[in-house]
Design a protein around this motif. Structure first.
Motif, PDB file in Angstrom:
ATOM      1  N   PHE A  93      -2.669  -6.285  21.056  1.00  0.00           N
ATOM      2  CA  PHE A  93      -3.811  -5.288  21.280  1.00  0.00           C
ATOM      3  C   PHE A  93      -5.070  -5.957  20.966  1.00  0.00           C
ATOM      4  O   PHE A  93      -5.278  -6.966  20.271  1.00  0.00           O
ATOM      5  CB  PHE A  93      -3.644  -3.888  20.529  1.00  0.00           C
ATOM      6  N   GLN A  94      -6.126  -5.168  21.081  1.00  0.00           N
ATOM      7  CA  GLN A  94      -7.514  -5.825  20.995  1.00  0.00           C
ATOM      8  C   GLN A  94      -7.993  -6.157  19.640  1.00  0.00           C
ATOM      9  O   GLN A  94      -8.306  -7.142  19.360  1.00  0.00           O
ATOM     10  CB  GLN A  94      -8.309  -4.713  21.279  1.00  0.00           C
ATOM     11  N   LYS A  95      -7.409  -5.212  18.366  1.00  0.00           N
ATOM     12  CA  LYS A  95      -7.554  -5.357  16.993  1.00  0.00           C
ATOM     13  C   LYS A  95      -6.197  -5.683  16.679  1.00  0.00           C
ATOM     14  O   LYS A  95      -5.295  -5.212  16.831  1.00  0.00           O
ATOM     15  CB  LYS A  95      -8.174  -4.468  16.676  1.00  0.00           C
ATOM     16  N   PRO A  96      -6.292  -6.690  15.680  1.00  0.00           N
ATOM     17  CA  PRO A  96      -4.882  -7.126  15.162  1.00  0.00           C
ATOM     18  C   PRO A  96      -4.355  -6.157  14.359  1.00  0.00           C
ATOM     19  O   PRO A  96      -5.049  -5.283  13.737  1.00  0.00           O
ATOM     20  CB  PRO A  96      -5.541  -8.169  14.221  1.00  0.00           C
ATOM     21  N   THR A  97      -2.997  -5.815  14.743  1.00  0.00           N
ATOM     22  CA  THR A  97      -2.444  -4.675  14.037  1.00  0.00           C
ATOM     23  C   THR A  97      -1.091  -5.078  13.407  1.00  0.00           C
ATOM     24  O   THR A  97      -0.108  -4.549  13.479  1.00  0.00           O
ATOM     25  CB  THR A  97      -1.964  -3.613  15.205  1.00  0.00           C
ATOM     26  N   PRO A  98      -1.167  -5.878  12.249  1.00  0.00           N
ATOM     27  CA  PRO A  98      -0.239  -5.976  11.231  1.00  0.00           C
ATOM     28  C   PRO A  98      -0.061  -4.726  10.567  1.00  0.00           C
ATOM     29  O   PRO A  98      -0.502  -3.880  10.245  1.00  0.00           O
ATOM     30  CB  PRO A  98      -0.804  -6.932  10.317  1.00  0.00           C
ATOM     31  N   PHE A  99       1.307  -4.599  10.191  1.00  0.00           N
ATOM     32  CA  PHE A  99       1.836  -3.318   9.509  1.00  0.00           C
ATOM     33  C   PHE A  99       1.234  -3.515   8.032  1.00  0.00           C
ATOM     34  O   PHE A  99       1.953  -4.492   7.434  1.00  0.00           O
ATOM     35  CB  PHE A  99       3.406  -3.299   9.465  1.00  0.00           C
ATOM     36  N   PRO A 100       0.685  -2.853   7.437  1.00  0.00           N
ATOM     37  CA  PRO A 100      -0.291  -3.131   6.157  1.00  0.00           C
ATOM     38  C   PRO A 100       0.735  -3.137   5.099  1.00  0.00           C
ATOM     39  O   PRO A 100       0.469  -3.846   4.146  1.00  0.00           O
ATOM     40  CB  PRO A 100      -1.056  -2.038   6.284  1.00  0.00           C
TER      41      PRO A 100
END
Length: 253
Positions: A93-100
């Motif tokens: 996706f556009q912004k990084p989406t690591p599971f926090p």
């Protein structure tokens, strides 16, 4: 080697609450190339991208008419499991989406724990995915650290590693560098150029210079319609449609 496209949309219309976001799009992508989708905001690029792994239908009120074939099989026929499809057609996706709340290791392994996988050791698959995303050397000594400890560019490469881990054939990217600085953007572009030897890559980008640098073919969308599709050099230097020429020369955007 088959000349059959890896991905092929046929008369594809995708709508939200009955209003088409893309109309009657027919477009195909060959394997082992980078394919760029360009056009002004709201023209249907991201909607088209999301139809290729059935993420479009996750939006309430979304419908699809027509067909999308991946390796010759219509992904919208009954009996296709969308979760299994997304193993083969991954999305970044556009912004990084690591599971926090997860470690670097667990972020990469997340998809492997949900979907059936090979008998290879998990650690081996995770390492291979991180190497594929050009991130292994930077994180191998801190795999148990939070994914949020990484820089923005590293987080995006982590998301690419997470997409690589289940063994896809197609990688979809929706403006993957728009939130990154120029150095991180260059690293992602270099990575995608290398990855096309193994994968079919489709990238939405607002950056026409990026499309020109990175892609083998470019498709120009405008107001929900596919205006022109060609090899990238031809589309940027000798576009066949007036609207394409106006867009690539900056007369509108």
């Amino acid at each position: 080697m088959s000349d059959r496209p890896r991905v092929e949309a046929q008369n594809l219309t995708a709508s939200y609450h009955g209003k088409p976001a893309i109309r009657e799009v027919s477009l195909s992508f060959q394997a082992n190339q980078v394919h760029a989708l360009i056009g002004p905001s709201g023209c249907g690029k991201s909607t088209f991208l999301r139809t290729i792994n059935r993420m479009h239908e996750l939006t309430p009120g979304a419908t699809v008419e027509g067909s999308v074939l991946v390796d010759g099989k219509d992904i919208y026929t009954s009996g296709i499991n969308p979760m299994h499809l997304r193993r083969h057609v991954g999305m970044v996706f556009q912004k990084p989406t690591p599971f926090p709340t997860m470690s670097i290791f667990d972020n990469v392994a997340a998809g492997l724990k949900i979907l059936p996988r090979s008998e290879r050791p998990l650690a081996e698959v995770v390492e291979e995915a991180l190497r594929g995303a050009a991130l292994w050397d930077e994180v191998k000594d801190r795999l148990n650290k939070s994914a949020l400890s990484l820089s923005g560019g590293q987080q995006q490469r982590l998301c690419i590693a997470r997409t690589l881990a289940p063994g896809p054939t197609v990688i979809l990217l929706d403006e993957p560098t728009s939130a990154l600085d120029p150095t991180a953007t260059q690293r992602i572009e270099e990575l995608l150029y290398k990855l096309k030897s193994k994968y079919t890559i489709v990238i939405v980008t607002h950056n026409m210079q990026q499309a020109a640098r990175l892609s083998d073919t470019t498709s120009f969308f405008y107001l929900g319609e596919l205006i022109e599709h060609a090899d990238t050099k031809s589309l940027f230097t000798t576009p066949q449609k007036e609207r394409t020429e106006a867009y690539v020369t900056g007369k509108f955007g």
